[in-house]
Design a protein around this motif. Structure first.
Motif, PDB file in Angstrom:
ATOM      1  N   GLU A  96      12.218  57.666   6.671  1.00  0.00           N
ATOM      2  CA  GLU A  96      12.659  56.677   7.647  1.00  0.00           C
ATOM      3  C   GLU A  96      13.530  55.660   6.910  1.00  0.00           C
ATOM      4  OE1 GLU A  96      12.266  56.812  10.846  1.00  0.00           O
ATOM      5  OE2 GLU A  96      11.063  58.647  10.687  1.00  0.00           O
ATOM      6  N   TYR A  97      14.769  55.591   7.290  1.00  0.00           N
ATOM      7  CA  TYR A  97      15.724  54.727   6.592  1.00  0.00           C
ATOM      8  C   TYR A  97      16.169  53.599   7.515  1.00  0.00           C
ATOM      9  CZ  TYR A  97      20.122  53.227   4.453  1.00  0.00           C
ATOM     10  OH  TYR A  97      21.143  52.483   3.917  1.00  0.00           O
ATOM     11  N   GLU A  98      16.052  52.375   7.036  1.00  0.00           N
ATOM     12  CA  GLU A  98      16.478  51.208   7.806  1.00  0.00           C
ATOM     13  C   GLU A  98      17.865  50.759   7.360  1.00  0.00           C
ATOM     14  OE1 GLU A  98      13.889  47.883   7.725  1.00  0.00           O
ATOM     15  OE2 GLU A  98      12.529  48.688   9.245  1.00  0.00           O
ATOM     16  N   PHE A  99      18.714  50.452   8.337  1.00  0.00           N
ATOM     17  CA  PHE A  99      20.033  49.927   8.000  1.00  0.00           C
ATOM     18  C   PHE A  99      20.385  48.792   8.958  1.00  0.00           C
ATOM     19  CE2 PHE A  99      20.487  53.459  10.883  1.00  0.00           C
ATOM     20  CZ  PHE A  99      21.432  53.048  11.808  1.00  0.00           C
ATOM     21  N   SER A 100      21.219  47.915   8.470  1.00  0.00           N
ATOM     22  CA  SER A 100      21.566  46.712   9.222  1.00  0.00           C
ATOM     23  C   SER A 100      22.603  46.999  10.302  1.00  0.00           C
ATOM     24  CB  SER A 100      22.105  45.645   8.266  1.00  0.00           C
ATOM     25  OG  SER A 100      22.601  44.529   8.974  1.00  0.00           O
ATOM     26  N   VAL A 101      22.390  46.412  11.484  1.00  0.00           N
ATOM     27  CA  VAL A 101      23.371  46.491  12.575  1.00  0.00           C
ATOM     28  C   VAL A 101      23.715  45.076  13.051  1.00  0.00           C
ATOM     29  CG1 VAL A 101      22.797  48.816  13.357  1.00  0.00           C
ATOM     30  CG2 VAL A 101      21.472  46.887  14.208  1.00  0.00           C
ATOM     31  N   ASP A 102      23.720  44.138  12.107  1.00  0.00           N
ATOM     32  CA  ASP A 102      23.998  42.739  12.444  1.00  0.00           C
ATOM     33  C   ASP A 102      25.346  42.560  13.134  1.00  0.00           C
ATOM     34  OD1 ASP A 102      21.643  42.268  11.177  1.00  0.00           O
ATOM     35  OD2 ASP A 102      22.513  41.445   9.349  1.00  0.00           O
ATOM     36  N   MET A 103      26.317  43.373  12.749  1.00  0.00           N
ATOM     37  CA  MET A 103      27.671  43.175  13.259  1.00  0.00           C
ATOM     38  C   MET A 103      27.819  43.565  14.727  1.00  0.00           C
ATOM     39  SD  MET A 103      29.391  41.730  10.975  1.00  0.00           S
ATOM     40  CE  MET A 103      31.036  41.925  11.618  1.00  0.00           C
ATOM     41  N   THR A 104      26.754  44.082  15.338  1.00  0.00           N
ATOM     42  CA  THR A 104      26.819  44.413  16.762  1.00  0.00           C
ATOM     43  C   THR A 104      26.582  43.186  17.639  1.00  0.00           C
ATOM     44  OG1 THR A 104      24.461  44.971  16.803  1.00  0.00           O
ATOM     45  CG2 THR A 104      26.010  46.757  16.336  1.00  0.00           C
ATOM     46  N   VAL A 105      26.203  42.068  17.006  1.00  0.00           N
ATOM     47  CA  VAL A 105      25.892  40.843  17.749  1.00  0.00           C
ATOM     48  C   VAL A 105      26.992  39.810  17.519  1.00  0.00           C
ATOM     49  CG1 VAL A 105      24.241  38.959  18.043  1.00  0.00           C
ATOM     50  CG2 VAL A 105      23.426  41.272  17.567  1.00  0.00           C
ATOM     51  N   TYR A 106      27.483  39.242  18.611  1.00  0.00           N
ATOM     52  CA  TYR A 106      28.517  38.217  18.510  1.00  0.00           C
ATOM     53  C   TYR A 106      27.876  36.851  18.268  1.00  0.00           C
ATOM     54  CZ  TYR A 106      32.100  34.878  19.901  1.00  0.00           C
ATOM     55  OH  TYR A 106      32.974  33.816  19.927  1.00  0.00           O
ATOM     56  N   VAL A 107      28.407  36.115  17.302  1.00  0.00           N
ATOM     57  CA  VAL A 107      27.956  34.748  17.057  1.00  0.00           C
ATOM     58  C   VAL A 107      29.158  33.820  17.157  1.00  0.00           C
ATOM     59  CG1 VAL A 107      25.995  35.388  15.607  1.00  0.00           C
ATOM     60  CG2 VAL A 107      28.220  35.054  14.560  1.00  0.00           C
ATOM     61  N   SER A 108      28.932  32.640  17.704  1.00  0.00           N
ATOM     62  CA  SER A 108      30.038  31.707  17.932  1.00  0.00           C
ATOM     63  C   SER A 108      30.335  30.839  16.718  1.00  0.00           C
ATOM     64  CB  SER A 108      29.724  30.816  19.137  1.00  0.00           C
ATOM     65  OG  SER A 108      28.503  30.117  18.933  1.00  0.00           O
ATOM     66  N   SER A 157      24.908  45.934   3.310  1.00  0.00           N
ATOM     67  CA  SER A 157      24.822  45.289   4.621  1.00  0.00           C
ATOM     68  C   SER A 157      25.728  44.063   4.661  1.00  0.00           C
ATOM     69  CB  SER A 157      23.382  44.874   4.925  1.00  0.00           C
ATOM     70  OG  SER A 157      22.975  43.815   4.078  1.00  0.00           O
ATOM     71  N   TYR A 158      26.163  43.719   5.872  1.00  0.00           N
ATOM     72  CA  TYR A 158      27.049  42.569   6.011  1.00  0.00           C
ATOM     73  C   TYR A 158      26.332  41.282   5.618  1.00  0.00           C
ATOM     74  CZ  TYR A 158      30.344  39.225   7.918  1.00  0.00           C
ATOM     75  OH  TYR A 158      31.227  38.183   8.055  1.00  0.00           O
ATOM     76  N   ALA A 159      25.045  41.200   5.944  1.00  0.00           N
ATOM     77  CA  ALA A 159      24.280  39.992   5.614  1.00  0.00           C
ATOM     78  C   ALA A 159      24.232  39.779   4.098  1.00  0.00           C
ATOM     79  CB  ALA A 159      22.870  40.101   6.181  1.00  0.00           C
ATOM     80  N   VAL A 209      20.953  36.057  11.926  1.00  0.00           N
ATOM     81  CA  VAL A 209      20.936  37.353  12.616  1.00  0.00           C
ATOM     82  C   VAL A 209      20.404  38.427  11.669  1.00  0.00           C
ATOM     83  CG1 VAL A 209      22.310  39.101  13.790  1.00  0.00           C
ATOM     84  CG2 VAL A 209      22.901  36.679  14.031  1.00  0.00           C
ATOM     85  N   ASP A 210      19.352  39.089  12.075  1.00  0.00           N
ATOM     86  CA  ASP A 210      18.769  40.161  11.258  1.00  0.00           C
ATOM     87  C   ASP A 210      18.276  41.270  12.186  1.00  0.00           C
ATOM     88  OD1 ASP A 210      17.746  41.715   9.266  1.00  0.00           O
ATOM     89  OD2 ASP A 210      15.971  40.478   8.900  1.00  0.00           O
ATOM     90  N   ILE A 211      19.162  42.190  12.498  1.00  0.00           N
ATOM     91  CA  ILE A 211      18.832  43.301  13.388  1.00  0.00           C
ATOM     92  C   ILE A 211      18.979  44.598  12.604  1.00  0.00           C
ATOM     93  CG2 ILE A 211      19.394  44.485  15.536  1.00  0.00           C
ATOM     94  CD1 ILE A 211      20.607  41.912  16.541  1.00  0.00           C
ATOM     95  N   ARG A 212      17.950  45.422  12.661  1.00  0.00           N
ATOM     96  CA  ARG A 212      17.968  46.664  11.892  1.00  0.00           C
ATOM     97  C   ARG A 212      17.625  47.853  12.789  1.00  0.00           C
ATOM     98  NH1 ARG A 212      14.613  44.675   6.485  1.00  0.00           N
ATOM     99  NH2 ARG A 212      15.717  42.680   6.237  1.00  0.00           N
ATOM    100  N   ALA A 213      18.145  48.995  12.403  1.00  0.00           N
ATOM    101  CA  ALA A 213      17.843  50.246  13.098  1.00  0.00           C
ATOM    102  C   ALA A 213      17.200  51.204  12.102  1.00  0.00           C
ATOM    103  CB  ALA A 213      19.113  50.857  13.681  1.00  0.00           C
ATOM    104  N   SER A 214      16.367  52.083  12.618  1.00  0.00           N
ATOM    105  CA  SER A 214      15.673  53.047  11.767  1.00  0.00           C
ATOM    106  C   SER A 214      16.178  54.451  12.077  1.00  0.00           C
ATOM    107  CB  SER A 214      14.165  52.968  11.998  1.00  0.00           C
ATOM    108  OG  SER A 214      13.485  53.905  11.187  1.00  0.00           O
TER     109      SER A 214
END
Length: 358
Positions: free
Chosen positions: A144-156, A251-253, A164-169
């Motif tokens: 099971e590999y976790e990777f960051s998907v932070d860039m899918t969320v828009y921030v102003s 990861s972008y973060a 922002v810390d969103i990850r997918a497995s």
């Protein structure tokens, strides 16, 4: 579809006749020089700016993907976005992608089959012999590999990025790190090129493949120069050092944090030009095995190293130079064809030389 069939026929005719033509009917040989010939064929199939006659040969690589990728809106009347097959980032997720590339490979194999097989003299490395290759067992597993998907969320605001810390497995294939040793004996000190391949040993019925039948299935695992000394030399290499793989992307973060810390003067940040996302995924370096084990052929060949450029193997743009090249204004550091020595047909025992090991 009819246009694509016409383009395919023209490319096949060019391979069979041995020439491609430009708009002024000037012909260029595909077989006078193999390096120039394969380049010309690739430009014709790709439909690049350097294609001798784009309007006659088209761009099969592009038209294949366009035909299937836009099949629900073939005339572009609905304004649908390009499909996954048409995006380089997602094309590998479409099973049709591999069928298209198999069809493209047909043209290159047709071309290669017209070339004479390698002679014993072309394959042999005088005075150099591989005594043994030790690779041990290779192990694959799923993780099971976790990777960051932070860039899918828009921030102003920029200040909100660290929050922002969103990850997918992902359930994915991986393997244990491995290394191998190549024992080489040489009559003198010499610069050599080591090439490593992995290929199937048995077919789907459990019968051992004829070497010529399976040569297209051998995959290059590694390629690197090495200075062999007179006498016996043991070459040790780790799987992580492979010349075809690219590491998992940062990861972008983490990237944002490192750059910001360097900007504040708390640390230094260096751009590693060899760490770019071009190359084969490291976790897919070897194929999935079976619970009871599966037999593969581990092949190594040592050839003379012929320097191509004064900057050969200086730090270059891509770690995975075997597949990605070495960047702009640099000459590819190899005088052999991609896939050598399996790129041409094999018909006799002349293929087996002391400088190779199965």
């Amino acid at each position: 579809v009819s246009d694509i069939k016409n383009y395919e026929t023209r490319v096949e005719d060019a391979i069979d006749f041995g020439f491609v033509f430009d708009e002024h009917m000037k012909h260029y040989s595909l077989y006078h020089d193999e390096h120039d010939g394969i380049d010309s064929l690739g430009q014709v199939i790709e439909g690049t700016y350097n294609s001798p006659h784009y309007y006659f040969y088209g761009s099969l690589f592009h038209f294949y993907r366009l035909m299937l990728g836009h099949i629900v809106d073939p005339y572009h009347k609905q304004g649908l976005a390009p499909s996954a097959l048409e995006h380089p980032e997602t094309a590998l997720r479409d099973p049709a992608y591999y069928q298209l590339f198999k069809r493209l490979d047909h043209f290159f194999q047709r071309y290669k089959n017209r070339l004479p097989r390698y002679t014993h003299e072309e394959l042999n490395f005088d005075g150099v012999k591989i005594e043994n290759v030790d690779v041990g067992k290779l192990y694959t597993y799923f993780e099971e590999y976790e990777f960051s998907v932070d860039m899918t969320v828009y921030v102003s605001k920029v200040e909100e990025i660290p929050k922002v810390d969103i990850r997918a497995s992902q359930h994915r294939l991986n393997h244990k790190d491995f290394d191998y040793k190549v024992e080489v004996s040489s009559e003198k000190d010499t610069d050599a090129y080591v090439r490593v391949f992995l290929g199937p040993k048995y077919d789907e019925l459990g019968r051992e493949y004829d070497l010529n039948d399976r040569r297209e299935y051998f995959v290059e695992l590694d390629r690197f120069p090495y200075h062999v000394k007179a006498g016996k030399t043991v070459i040790e290499r780790k799987s992580h050092d492979s010349s075809i793989i690219a590491p998992d992307p940062e990861s972008y973060a983490k990237f944002f944090k490192n750059v910001n810390t360097a900007f504040e003067g708390k640390s230094e940040y260096y751009i590693d030009r060899s760490h770019v996302q071009c190359g084969y995924p490291e976790n897919l370096l070897i194929p999935k095995g079976q619970k009871g084990g599966q037999a593969f052929t581990f092949y190594v060949i040592v050839t003379p190293y012929v320097k191509q450029d004064e900057h050969d193997f200086d730090p270059y743009d891509y770690k995975a130079f075997s597949y990605c090249g070495v960047g702009h204004n640099r000459k590819y550091p190899d005088d052999k064809a991609l896939g050598y020595p399996f790129d041409r047909q094999i018909h006799s025992n002349d293929f087996f030389t002391p400088n190779m090991y199965f």
